[in-house]
Write a protein that holds these residues in place. Structure first.
Motif, PDB file in Angstrom:
ATOM      1  N   PHE A   1     -24.172  22.302  41.492  1.00 10.84           N
ATOM      2  CA  PHE A   1     -22.596  23.179  42.119  1.00 10.84           C
ATOM      3  C   PHE A   1     -22.372  24.187  41.000  1.00 10.84           C
ATOM      4  O   PHE A   1     -22.151  25.167  42.107  1.00 10.84           O
ATOM      5  N   GLY A   2     -22.914  24.204  39.642  1.00  4.61           N
ATOM      6  CA  GLY A   2     -21.851  25.603  39.016  1.00  4.61           C
ATOM      7  C   GLY A   2     -23.250  26.252  39.283  1.00  4.61           C
ATOM      8  O   GLY A   2     -22.895  27.420  39.706  1.00  4.61           O
ATOM      9  N   GLY A   3     -24.587  26.276  38.726  1.00  2.00           N
ATOM     10  CA  GLY A   3     -25.115  27.166  39.156  1.00  2.00           C
ATOM     11  C   GLY A   3     -25.300  27.905  40.187  1.00  2.00           C
ATOM     12  O   GLY A   3     -25.676  29.382  39.831  1.00  2.00           O
ATOM     13  N   VAL A   4     -25.262  27.012  41.252  1.00  2.00           N
ATOM     14  CA  VAL A   4     -26.288  27.098  42.521  1.00  2.00           C
ATOM     15  C   VAL A   4     -25.157  28.295  43.736  1.00  2.00           C
ATOM     16  O   VAL A   4     -24.838  29.584  43.977  1.00  2.00           O
ATOM     17  N   GLY A   5     -23.739  27.891  43.101  1.00  2.00           N
ATOM     18  CA  GLY A   5     -22.592  28.247  43.582  1.00  2.00           C
ATOM     19  C   GLY A   5     -22.131  30.204  43.628  1.00  2.00           C
ATOM     20  O   GLY A   5     -22.161  31.316  43.871  1.00  2.00           O
ATOM     21  N   LEU A   6     -22.339  30.123  41.948  1.00  2.00           N
ATOM     22  CA  LEU A   6     -22.621  31.552  41.211  1.00  2.00           C
ATOM     23  C   LEU A   6     -23.681  32.357  41.862  1.00  2.00           C
ATOM     24  O   LEU A   6     -23.099  33.574  42.013  1.00  2.00           O
ATOM     25  N   ALA A   7     -24.711  31.458  41.298  1.00  2.00           N
ATOM     26  CA  ALA A   7     -25.747  32.216  42.245  1.00  2.00           C
ATOM     27  C   ALA A   7     -25.496  33.035  43.687  1.00  2.00           C
ATOM     28  O   ALA A   7     -26.198  34.298  43.650  1.00  2.00           O
TER      29      ALA A   7
ATOM     30  N   VAL B   1     -16.075  34.784  36.103  1.00  2.00           N
ATOM     31  CA  VAL B   1     -17.582  35.696  35.477  1.00  2.00           C
ATOM     32  C   VAL B   1     -18.876  36.744  36.333  1.00  2.00           C
ATOM     33  O   VAL B   1     -19.014  37.982  35.352  1.00  2.00           O
ATOM     34  N   LEU B   2     -18.162  36.886  37.539  1.00  2.00           N
ATOM     35  CA  LEU B   2     -18.564  37.639  37.902  1.00  2.00           C
ATOM     36  C   LEU B   2     -18.195  39.113  37.524  1.00  2.00           C
ATOM     37  O   LEU B   2     -18.268  40.477  37.279  1.00  2.00           O
ATOM     38  N   SER B   3     -16.412  38.859  37.447  1.00  2.00           N
ATOM     39  CA  SER B   3     -15.944  39.969  36.553  1.00  2.00           C
ATOM     40  C   SER B   3     -16.234  41.035  35.778  1.00  2.00           C
ATOM     41  O   SER B   3     -16.738  41.976  35.505  1.00  2.00           O
ATOM     42  N   ALA B   4     -16.423  40.053  34.466  1.00  2.00           N
ATOM     43  CA  ALA B   4     -17.605  40.014  33.042  1.00  2.00           C
ATOM     44  C   ALA B   4     -18.276  40.691  33.724  1.00  2.00           C
ATOM     45  O   ALA B   4     -18.837  41.950  32.662  1.00  2.00           O
ATOM     46  N   ILE B   5     -19.026  40.299  34.727  1.00  2.00           N
ATOM     47  CA  ILE B   5     -20.849  41.055  34.447  1.00  2.00           C
ATOM     48  C   ILE B   5     -20.641  42.617  35.756  1.00  2.00           C
ATOM     49  O   ILE B   5     -20.970  42.915  34.974  1.00  2.00           O
ATOM     50  N   LYS B   6     -19.167  42.619  36.344  1.00  2.00           N
ATOM     51  CA  LYS B   6     -19.263  43.905  36.646  1.00  2.00           C
ATOM     52  C   LYS B   6     -18.641  44.391  35.623  1.00  2.00           C
ATOM     53  O   LYS B   6     -18.839  45.783  35.783  1.00  2.00           O
ATOM     54  N   GLN B   7     -17.775  44.042  35.319  1.00  2.00           N
ATOM     55  CA  GLN B   7     -17.075  44.791  34.244  1.00  2.00           C
ATOM     56  C   GLN B   7     -18.531  45.740  33.014  1.00  2.00           C
ATOM     57  O   GLN B   7     -18.430  46.525  32.513  1.00  2.00           O
ATOM     58  N   LEU B   8     -19.142  44.750  32.445  1.00  2.00           N
ATOM     59  CA  LEU B   8     -19.859  45.285  31.352  1.00  2.00           C
ATOM     60  C   LEU B   8     -21.129  45.746  32.139  1.00  2.00           C
ATOM     61  O   LEU B   8     -21.223  46.729  30.821  1.00  2.00           O
TER      62      LEU B   8
END
Length: 486
Positions: A15-21, A406-413
């Motif tokens: 669930f973790g990996g699929v949902g984040l993808a 995590v999405l917020s982190a990826i975007k801010q990077l």
């Protein structure tokens, strides 16, 4: 696929990996790869295919809010349907082309000069990524009992998460070690088949009735015609489960009504006073995982079941020898002994700044900021990490909170053109001191040993608060919590 650097690498397709993808795709981030050690998706729902495997969270709650499923067959979904749901999500959101199957990660090391993770696979291939996300979960590595002579047993022996579907148990004498969440599901299924079932119990579990049934045809039709009814039902179930959190988190005295339900459930099915006493736990309710089942106690009441409360001395060629010297003859042994829950990410070697491994950083027990980030491990995030497990509600809600962070982190990077972000050590220390302080007031710190606690006695698994407070906490990544390197 070549060795070029990717923006994100995700380990695991539960669930973790699929949902984040899915969330990455929806955010327009397509440069990601999911690494899966097996040949199919599903995580714990692929691994655990034992008879009777099902969820103990209502189906409508145990699915993504952004991908509702309207046709669950029961109030509590069976394993095959949950696995089918994850496979449906992968197909619908076209994730297959982003998944590398049979790609087991053995190690990952952060290259600070490049601001990239170098990820090594079991076949020798190396991949690179700016961001590494672990979505391995807490219930992925079976734990085998440490018993003297375990290799001596001459018959078939297997863990419930590695079920031998090729083995016919009809007419066999079967020994089951463990009485946790898996055992209470498979024991009632195998009991009618076997000649005799001997159940070795280390400590009794609290088992309450399960409000489960098949959905009626008219109910399924109604939800199909009016999908918003599913949203209402999901909302009501969320509120009901979150209210239960009061008893676990704030007022353990509220466990009394739940304990009454346990006594009712036990007394209804078990008439033998000795067996009843043996099945009554000697610790406060909620301290370990509360289990739900309608058929576990009725199965134990049958004449072909022996409940053994004696500690196990050793395993012999023919069965199990208990400390009173009695040998219990078995043709087959099944280990219902759960998972290595506090060894997050093992056996992978994760190495951060200055050559420090995660094992070294976690010598005193796993911890992470908001269960997601660890100081010294830049651009590395965890889903379902330390102290994000629940005793009262759906883990999917927690995962969806983590996706946002995590999405917020990826975007801010990218938007701030940062090479990497590294959590400040003081932020992690202060946060985790607060988590451990909060746990002291919960039902999980009432003096029992459970999989919620590491061998050293540290509470590494459970979130000591409400899910809505966790969602508030993970709204977005605050750059002030991190050292930012351009």
């Amino acid at each position: 696929m070549n060795n070029k650097s990717h923006r994100v690498l995700i380990i695991g397709t539960g669930f973790g990996g699929v949902g984040l993808a899915i969330k990455l795709k929806q955010a327009g981030i397509d440069d990601f790869i999911l690494l899966e050690k097996a040949s199919g998706v599903g995580g714990t729902w692929r691994e655990n295919s034992y008879p009777g495997a099902a969820c103990d969270v209502p189906s409508h709650l145990y699915s993504f809010s952004f991908e509702p499923k309207l046709d669950w067959s029961r109030k509590f979904a069976p394993q095959a349907q949950i696995l089918g749901y994850l496979q449906h999500c992968v197909a619908k959101y076209k994730l297959t082309e982003s998944i590398r199957f049979n790609a087991e990660v053995v190690s990952a090391a952060f290259d600070a000069s490049a601001g990239e993770w170098r990820v090594n696979l079991a076949d020798g291939e190396q991949l690179s990524a700016t961001v590494l996300v672990s979505a391995c979960g807490q219930l992925s590595r079976p734990m085998y009992p440490k018993l003297a002579g375990i290799e001596a047993f001459k018959g078939p022996a297997f863990h419930s998460a590695c079920w031998r579907h090729d083995l016919d148990l009809h007419g066999k004498r079967v020994g089951v070690i463990g009485t946790g969440a898996s055992a209470i599901q498979f024991v009632p299924r195998i009991q009618p088949q076997v000649e005799h079932l001997t159940l070795f119990q280390r400590s009794a579990a609290y088992v309450i009735s399960k409000p489960d049934r098949l959905y009626r045809a008219w109910e399924l039709e109604l939800v199909k015609q009016m999908p918003w009814l599913q949203k209402i039902d999901r909302g009501l179930k969320y509120i009901h489960h979150e209210a239960r959190g009061l008893a676990f988190i704030s007022m353990p005295s509220l466990m009394k009504p739940m304990r009454y339900r346990f006594v009712q459930n036990l007394n209804k099915a078990i008439s033998d006073p000795a067996k009843r006493a043996a099945l009554t736990p000697d610790y406060p309710m909620g301290c370990k995982r509360v289990l739900i089942s309608n058929d576990y106690y009725p199965a134990l009441a049958q004449n072909n079941v022996t409940l053994v409360n004696q500690a196990i001395s050793h395993v012999s060629e023919r069965g199990i020898v208990t400390e009173d010297g009695q040998e219990h003859a078995c043709d087959v042994l099944i280990y219902g002994t759960g998972f290595k829950t506090s060894e997050f990410l093992a056996p992978m070697q994760i190495t951060g700044l200055d050559g420090v491994s995660l094992n070294q950083a976690w010598q005193e027990g796993a911890q992470a900021y908001k269960g997601i980030s660890v100081s010294g491990f830049p651009n590395f995030f965890m889903l379902y990490g330390p102290n994000t497990n629940l005793g009262h509600n759906s883990i999917i809600y927690m995962l969806e909170s983590q996706y946002r962070y995590v999405l917020s982190a990826i975007k801010q990077l990218q938007s701030k053109q940062l090479r990497y972000v590294n959590l400040k050590p003081a932020v992690e220390t202060n946060y985790n001191s607060g988590v451990q302080r909060a746990i002291k007031h919960t039902v999980w710190d009432q003096g029992c040993t459970s999989w919620y606690i590491s061998a050293a006695g540290k509470h590494t698994n459970n979130w000591p608060g409400y899910t809505f407070s966790y969602r508030q906490l993970t709204r977005k990544m605050e750059l002030t919590d991190y050292e930012c390197v351009r």
